[in-house]
Design a protein around this motif. Structure first.
Motif: not given
Length: 89
Positions: A49-72
């Protein structure tokens, strides 16, 4: 077992035998491995992202896994194992 994923840990430190919440050691280990991989993915996504590349699919995936593991918190090892990194690719 050492579980450091929830606020229910006895005496405010990680559980060491079995989770106060009922989590088994195998689930804690799977969650630790999943979060370890997720940290690496997030690190490189941030660098990209700092180099100008952004992938919304990866961003969403990170959030999905994080919430799957931690909430609840999920204590089913089969469910945690199904949360493999990069299942779409």
């Amino acid at each position: 077992m050492f579980c450091h994923q929830c606020e229910q840990a006895a005496k405010g430190i990680g559980c060491t035998i079995q989770g106060v919440c009922g989590k088994k050691p195998d689930v804690a280990d799977l969650q630790d491995n999943l979060l370890y991989g997720l940290k690496g993915l997030a690190f490189f996504a941030d660098k990209a992202r700092k180099l100008g590349a952004k992938d919304q699919e990866i961003d969403v995936f990170i959030l999905e896994i994080l919430f799957t593991v931690l909430c609840p918190p999920v204590f089913d090892s089969a469910h945690v194992e199904s949360c493999r990194l990069f299942p779409r690719w």
